[in-house]
Design a protein around this motif. Structure first.
Motif, PDB file in Angstrom:
ATOM      1  N   MET A  97       0.862  -1.174   0.000  1.00 34.38           N
ATOM      2  CA  MET A  97       0.000   0.000   0.000  1.00 34.38           C
ATOM      3  C   MET A  97       0.906   1.233   0.000  1.00 34.38           C
ATOM      4  N   PRO A  98       0.660   2.158  -0.912  1.00 29.63           N
ATOM      5  CA  PRO A  98       1.456   3.382  -0.921  1.00 29.63           C
ATOM      6  C   PRO A  98       1.315   4.166   0.392  1.00 29.63           C
ATOM      7  N   GLU A  99       2.354   4.849   0.759  1.00 32.13           N
ATOM      8  CA  GLU A  99       2.365   5.585   2.033  1.00 32.13           C
ATOM      9  C   GLU A  99       1.224   6.594   2.111  1.00 32.13           C
ATOM     10  N   GLN A 100       0.947   7.268   1.021  1.00 32.51           N
ATOM     11  CA  GLN A 100      -0.121   8.273   1.005  1.00 32.51           C
ATOM     12  C   GLN A 100      -1.488   7.619   1.281  1.00 32.51           C
ATOM     13  N   THR A 101      -1.728   6.457   0.722  1.00 33.01           N
ATOM     14  CA  THR A 101      -2.976   5.730   0.958  1.00 33.01           C
ATOM     15  C   THR A 101      -3.059   5.272   2.409  1.00 33.01           C
ATOM     16  N   ARG A 102      -1.925   4.796   2.938  1.00 35.13           N
ATOM     17  CA  ARG A 102      -1.860   4.341   4.332  1.00 35.13           C
ATOM     18  C   ARG A 102      -2.205   5.488   5.287  1.00 35.13           C
ATOM     19  N   VAL A 103      -1.657   6.655   5.026  1.00 29.69           N
ATOM     20  CA  VAL A 103      -1.930   7.830   5.850  1.00 29.69           C
ATOM     21  C   VAL A 103      -3.408   8.208   5.750  1.00 29.69           C
ATOM     22  N   ALA A 104      -3.971   8.113   4.564  1.00 26.22           N
ATOM     23  CA  ALA A 104      -5.384   8.448   4.368  1.00 26.22           C
ATOM     24  C   ALA A 104      -6.294   7.479   5.127  1.00 26.22           C
ATOM     25  N   VAL A 105      -5.955   6.193   5.126  1.00 23.85           N
ATOM     26  CA  VAL A 105      -6.760   5.200   5.856  1.00 23.85           C
ATOM     27  C   VAL A 105      -6.710   5.494   7.352  1.00 23.85           C
ATOM     28  N   LEU A 106      -5.527   5.795   7.867  1.00 20.40           N
ATOM     29  CA  LEU A 106      -5.397   6.102   9.296  1.00 20.40           C
ATOM     30  C   LEU A 106      -6.159   7.373   9.654  1.00 20.40           C
ATOM     31  N   ALA A 107      -6.117   8.375   8.787  1.00 22.89           N
ATOM     32  CA  ALA A 107      -6.850   9.616   9.038  1.00 22.89           C
ATOM     33  C   ALA A 107      -8.359   9.356   9.019  1.00 22.89           C
ATOM     34  N   GLU A 108      -8.796   8.527   8.101  1.00 21.70           N
ATOM     35  CA  GLU A 108     -10.231   8.197   8.023  1.00 21.70           C
ATOM     36  C   GLU A 108     -10.669   7.445   9.285  1.00 21.70           C
ATOM     37  N   TYR A 109      -9.825   6.550   9.775  1.00 23.95           N
ATOM     38  CA  TYR A 109     -10.128   5.823  11.003  1.00 23.95           C
ATOM     39  C   TYR A 109     -10.229   6.783  12.187  1.00 23.95           C
ATOM     40  N   ARG A 110      -9.262   7.683  12.322  1.00 24.72           N
ATOM     41  CA  ARG A 110      -9.298   8.654  13.426  1.00 24.72           C
ATOM     42  C   ARG A 110     -10.529   9.534  13.330  1.00 24.72           C
ATOM     43  N   ASP A 111     -10.903   9.931  12.123  1.00 25.41           N
ATOM     44  CA  ASP A 111     -12.086  10.761  11.928  1.00 25.41           C
ATOM     45  C   ASP A 111     -13.356  10.007  12.317  1.00 25.41           C
ATOM     46  N   ALA A 112     -13.445   8.749  11.927  1.00 25.01           N
ATOM     47  CA  ALA A 112     -14.624   7.944  12.274  1.00 25.01           C
ATOM     48  C   ALA A 112     -14.738   7.793  13.785  1.00 25.01           C
ATOM     49  N   ARG A 113     -13.632   7.548  14.457  1.00 27.18           N
ATOM     50  CA  ARG A 113     -13.661   7.418  15.922  1.00 27.18           C
ATOM     51  C   ARG A 113     -14.042   8.740  16.579  1.00 27.18           C
ATOM     52  N   ALA A 114     -13.518   9.839  16.068  1.00 28.93           N
ATOM     53  CA  ALA A 114     -13.823  11.150  16.640  1.00 28.93           C
ATOM     54  C   ALA A 114     -15.310  11.478  16.502  1.00 28.93           C
ATOM     55  N   LYS A 115     -15.905  11.042  15.405  1.00 22.16           N
ATOM     56  CA  LYS A 115     -17.335  11.282  15.170  1.00 22.16           C
ATOM     57  C   LYS A 115     -18.210  10.200  15.801  1.00 22.16           C
ATOM     58  N   ARG A 116     -17.575   9.260  16.493  1.00 18.09           N
ATOM     59  CA  ARG A 116     -18.275   8.126  17.117  1.00 18.09           C
ATOM     60  C   ARG A 116     -19.055   7.294  16.099  1.00 18.09           C
ATOM     61  N   ASP A 117     -18.507   7.243  14.896  1.00 16.74           N
ATOM     62  CA  ASP A 117     -19.079   6.408  13.844  1.00 16.74           C
ATOM     63  C   ASP A 117     -18.377   5.046  13.924  1.00 16.74           C
ATOM     64  N   TYR A 118     -18.798   4.250  14.903  1.00 18.37           N
ATOM     65  CA  TYR A 118     -18.111   3.001  15.184  1.00 18.37           C
ATOM     66  C   TYR A 118     -18.298   1.964  14.092  1.00 18.37           C
ATOM     67  N   GLN A 119     -19.388   2.031  13.360  1.00 16.50           N
ATOM     68  CA  GLN A 119     -19.574   1.101  12.246  1.00 16.50           C
ATOM     69  C   GLN A 119     -18.523   1.368  11.171  1.00 16.50           C
TER      70      GLN A 119
END
Length: 58
Positions: free
Chosen positions: A1-23
């Motif tokens: 996985m390219p580094e840029q994609t990896r960073v985007a996945v981690l950012a999306e995960y942090r955003d989902a947790r921050a919004k309490r979108d656990y699904q």
């Protein structure tokens, strides 16, 4: 996985947790597990996701 994609996945995960979108967070985690299984030579994405919940070492 390219580094840029990896960073985007981690950012999306942090955003989902921050919004309490656990699904959405669970979907990302399951996708990371699948990715790790399919690409055993890549650094494990799940290790990075798990690391987001650990306190930083001083």
């Amino acid at each position: 996985m390219p580094e840029q994609t990896r960073v985007a996945v981690l950012a999306e995960y942090r955003d989902a947790r921050a919004k309490r979108d656990y699904q959405r967070a669970l979907d990302i985690v399951l996708g990371a597990i699948d990715h790790d299984d399919e690409h055993p030579d890549d650094p494990p994405l799940m290790d990075e996701i798990r690391g987001l919940h650990l306190p930083a070492a001083a």
